[in-house]
Enzyme design. Structure first.
Site, mmCIF file in Angstrom:
data_model
loop_
_atom_site.group_PDB
_atom_site.id
_atom_site.type_symbol
_atom_site.label_atom_id
_atom_site.label_comp_id
_atom_site.label_asym_id
_atom_site.label_seq_id
_atom_site.Cartn_x
_atom_site.Cartn_y
_atom_site.Cartn_z
ATOM 1 C CB CYS A 39 -0.906 0.184 1.282
ATOM 2 S SG CYS A 39 -1.579 -1.419 1.844
ATOM 3 C CB CYS A 91 -13.068 -2.022 5.973
ATOM 4 S SG CYS A 91 -13.325 -2.894 7.346
ATOM 5 C CG HIS A 103 -6.080 1.356 -0.269
ATOM 6 N ND1 HIS A 103 -5.092 2.167 -0.387
ATOM 7 C CD2 HIS A 103 -5.616 0.288 0.624
ATOM 8 C CE1 HIS A 103 -4.093 1.704 0.232
ATOM 9 N NE2 HIS A 103 -4.233 0.324 0.595
#
Lengths: 384, 137
Positions: free
Chosen positions: A83, A206, A333
């Site tokens: 990430c 989340c 994301h």
């Protein structure tokens, strides 16, 4: 390190981008960054393509992306740190520029995640941890962060409601960001009533898998001054590692050592203290992570992260506004793009172009990006 | 027997520490000991990161431990979905060893708290699976 600046940033819309391929997403961000920098492709010396390549159907995506951007025969390679891939891409570009190997480098963070069947992506996520000692028991990304949440709740009395406040704040800012995946604000009850993913984390605690790209044009000091009247300077670069296995880490598991270590390095290099940060972008892959990040970055004392949030100190008008672009929770994301997206937001803030989310007089910005389940920690300080 | 038999769904089949499985089957918790620096490693390692020597000596350790943290997984990878919800935990054993392990489903979530005394026990639920599990002391 020599003087390095960001002279252009570009960002695609994040979300379920069923209209665009990996290379096309990269192109959207690259074209926008060139336009922002007001330069042509011929000015670029090299590209760094940053993605967690296991999510891409394309093997070794730098090859095809560099081709699609029209950059052959200029050097290119992939940078992967889960990430944190494109935050590490900026670090790599800074090193290439400082060493005088290149003058101007395009850092392209990109990820196409929603194309994979749900089953395949869940299987991949299950192997996010140590495949020898942890994945054989059914690990997931949320499970790892949930374990930090349980520990923090037990040690400091942090509540599920405290965590939900992070999601509510970030979704409210996401509603002002046209590039965000989720543009509808949510209420505390929505988070608390959403379905359990991994106790104590629920669905709205989340971030979501997404498709998207962000691009940074990075230049040496001399070129930056020549080509740009508003360069944003890379003032501090911190990167640290922790054991990938959770069992390999020490202490009560209420903080990320990688963030603390990377922050110390970045603060020292930039010659600033946490209270000097005007605006921050932190890795809110999960609501609990943002609370831990406040503490690990020194915005709050250990155990006091939730209080900082409750006191509205991380909102616009507060002491240190955090994730005023919506963060990962609202933006989505797209793993490889997230680090560059955070940096792009800070560049807009420091240039005073952040519109409805502008922090008045922002001169010092901090981005914190965690890779995977906390094995990589990257902190970057930018200055006007 | 390959190491893929470690855990509920193994991913790694080839390793130097495969003998671990025969200890678990005998209800023992195996660790390795570096002959050179005498440090004990759990989970077992074939190489000592301190003195860089190759480790070939095995020992067993005590499973008494204290829970560091846990979660209850509701949304799982496909091959684990039928087991949901299930607990995963990190515990600290005597000697400072830490372990990542499933927690017995016989325990209710209210009973689980960081700091709780537990025990790590070997288990071989089928011929194809052997591992360890955190249980009530």
């Amino acid at each position: 390190m020599g003087k390095v600046a960001i002279i252009g940033v570009g960002h695609s819309k994040f979300g379920k981008r069923s209209d665009a391929s990996l290379r096309e997403l990269a192109f959207e961000a690259y074209r926008a960054a060139l336009g922002d920098a007001e330069i042509e492709s011929k000015t670029i010396d090299a590209s760094l393509v940053c993605s967690a390549t296991h999510y891409d159907k394309q093997r070794s995506p730098a090859g095809v992306i560099n081709e699609y951007l029209g950059l052959n025969p200029k050097p290119t390679f992939n940078v992967e740190a889960a990430c944190a891939s494109s935050a590490v891409g900026l670090r790599t570009a800074s090193a290439l520029i400082s060493s005088k190997l290149h003058d101007i480098v395009a850092v392209v963070g990109v990820q196409k995640m929603t194309e994979l069947p749900n089953e395949e992506i869940q299987e991949l996520m299950g192997r996010a941890g140590d495949v020898m000692w942890e994945s054989p028991f059914g690990t997931t990304m949320p499970a790892y962060y949930a374990m930090y949440a349980t520990a923090h709740m037990s040690r400091y009395g942090t509540t599920e409601e405290d965590m939900a406040r992070v999601s509510v704040k970030n979704r409210a800012y996401g509603a002002k960001n046209p590039d965000a995946m989720f543009q509808k604000p949510i209420l505390l009850e929505d988070v608390l009533n959403s379905r359990m993913v991994s106790y104590p984390l629920k669905l709205f605690d989340c971030c979501a898998n997404a498709d998207g790209a962000a691009c940074l044009i990075v230049a040496n000091g001399e070129k930056a001054r020549k080509l740009s009247d508003r360069p944003v300077w890379v003032a501090g670069l911190g990167l640290a590692s922790s054991p990938m296995s959770l069992a390999g880490r020490n202490g009560p598991l209420t903080s990320f050592e990688v963030s603390k270590k990377a922050a110390r390095t970045a603060y020292e290099m930039a010659r600033i203290r946490p209270e000097d940060v005007d605006v921050a972008e932190v890795h809110d892959s999960f609501s609990i992570t943002e609370i831990l990040n406040y503490e690990d970055l020194g915005f709050a004392k250990p155990g006091k992260g939730a209080k900082l949030l409750k006191d509205h100190e991380t909102e616009l008008g507060g002491k240190t506004p955090v994730n005023v672009d919506g963060g990962l929770i609202a933006k989505g994301h797209p793993v490889g793009a997230t680090g560059a997206s955070q940096i792009a937001t800070l560049v807009h803030q420091i240039r005073g172009e952040a519109g409805k989310s502008q922090v008045d007089g922002a001169k010092v910005g901090l981005a914190q990006n965690i890779g995977g389940i906390g094995m990589y920690g990257c902190v970057t300080v930018l200055k006007a | 027997m390959g190491f893929e038999k470690f855990g509920k769904e193994g991913y790694v089949s080839q390793t130097k520490i495969t003998p671990m499985l025969s200890y678990l089957k005998k209800n023992q918790l195996p660790a390795t000991v570096c002959q050179k620096c005498k440090r004990t490693w759990f989970p077992p390692r074939a190489d000592c990161p301190n003195c860089k020597s190759n480790i070939t000596e095995w020992t067993t350790i005590d499973g008494t431990c204290r829970l560091v943290t846990f979660t209850e997984v509701h949304f799982a990878p496909p091959q684990f979905q039928s087991d949901t919800p299930y607990f995963l935990g990190v515990a600290e054993l005597k000697g400072g060893f830490r372990v990542f392990a499933p927690i017995s489903g016989k325990i209710s979530r209210d009973m689980l708290k960081p700091g709780r005394q537990m025990v790590l026990r070997p288990t071989t639920p089928t011929v194809d699976h052997t591992y360890y599990l955190l249980e009530e002391l």
